[in-house]
Design an enzyme around this catalytic site. Structure first.
Site, short mmCIF file in Angstrom:
data_model
loop_
_atom_site.label_atom_id
_atom_site.label_comp_id
_atom_site.label_asym_id
_atom_site.label_seq_id
_atom_site.Cartn_x
_atom_site.Cartn_y
_atom_site.Cartn_z
N LYS A 8 0.84 -1.21 0.00
CA LYS A 8 0.00 0.00 0.00
C LYS A 8 0.87 1.25 0.00
CE LYS A 8 0.99 1.37 4.32
NZ LYS A 8 1.58 2.70 4.67
N ASP A 134 -2.15 -1.71 9.75
CA ASP A 134 -2.44 -1.72 8.31
C ASP A 134 -3.13 -3.01 7.85
OD1 ASP A 134 -1.17 0.71 8.18
OD2 ASP A 134 0.71 -0.09 7.39
#
Length: 300
Positions: A8, A134
């Site tokens: 990401k 995350d």
């Protein structure tokens, strides 16, 4: 059985406040990218979890997020089965790209299928919350707003790059300890984040999609431009890690429409109008980088 673990970047990241528990409340926009590791697994009937790697890792097995994810899922589901897991590691460590968290998320998806648990994404995300901030987002990926420590998610229509554009991600020959990044970052309060969300929500979704589907797609969308992309950690990281700041500046000099540090560093990403521009920039970055890839956004 095999599962891809896309990493990401953060298109926007603000640190709102420090909490009483020592963590920080964030406001961020996550975006998965087409770069990542691969997790493979075969079934074991004896209940054991065995983990191997494509190359040796410099940390004990018990601290590996893949191993922790497998144990957490097995415990949650009260599953008697085990797995031989192999991690093919590509992404750099400590790079602000969520590589380890992506591996954990991929492990949850993979073993959910291998063990025929049929748990929904929401359950896997809940398990992932205990593994890392995350992980819940990376279970599903795409584009999402995140608050709290990253566990409060609101998924939105996935973003795509303009037609012909390319994403360059590079990690400099440096690493940024997360503790150090947080130590010097200013706590902004909620205003900037709330204004950002309001601006996003005020934009009609149909118009936003239409803007990306027109023939003149070389235009950078509103929320992929320098005025919208922001990372508060640049304020604390750049003075003590000048190579990261240098890399961002070089991205801009080499033609990036947008350049930003991801997460708490040290990776920098840039959006270029053409793949050729991105590849030229990547070649120029090689002397100061330990990882780089020219890629695109990823979503299911």
């Amino acid at each position: 059985m095999k599962e891809y673990a896309p990493a990401k970047i953060n298109l926007f990241l603000d640190v709102i406040r420090k909490r009483e528990d020592g963590y920080h409340d964030l406001g961020t926009v996550f975006q998965t990218v087409d770069a990542g590791d691969t997790v493979e697994a075969t079934l074991r009937e004896d209940g054991e979890i065995h983990l191997t790697y494509n190359e040796p890792q410099n940390y004990p097995l018990e601290s590996d997020l893949v191993f922790k994810a497998a144990k957490a899922l097995k415990e949650y589901a009260n599953c008697a089965l085990g797995a031989n897991i192999h991690l093919t590691k590509v992404m750099p460590l400590g790079a602000g790209l969520g590589g380890g968290s992506a591996d954990a998320a991929a492990t949850l998806r993979l073993l959910n299928n291998l063990w025929n648990l049929n748990l929904p994404f929401e359950t896997l995300e809940s398990i992932g919350t205990r593994l890392g901030a995350d992980v819940p987002f990376l279970v599903r990926g795409g584009t999402a707003f995140a608050e709290g420590i990253g566990e409060r998610l609101m998924f939105v229509d996935p973003l795509d790059l303009p037609e012909g554009a390319a994403l360059l991600i590079a990690t400099p020959l440096d690493s940024v300890p997360t503790k150090d990044a947080y130590a010097g970052v200013p706590k902004s309060g909620p205003d900037r984040w709330e204004q950002y969300k309001a601006a996003w929500n005020a934009q009609d979704a149909a118009q936003f999609k239409a803007a990306q589907s027109q023939s003149a797609k070389s235009t950078i969308p509103q929320f992929l431009n320098p005025d919208s992309c922001f990372n508060a950690f640049e304020i604390s990281v750049f003075p003590t890690h000048p190579l990261v700041a240098e890399m961002k500046q070089k991205f801009i000099e080499l033609g990036a429409d947008v350049a930003l540090m991801s997460g708490s560093g040290a990776s920098v990403f840039g959006i270029f109008r053409t793949k050729e521009l991105a590849e030229k920039a990547a070649a120029a970055m090689k002397p100061i980088s330990r990882y780089q890839t020219v890629t695109k956004f990823w979503h299911r």
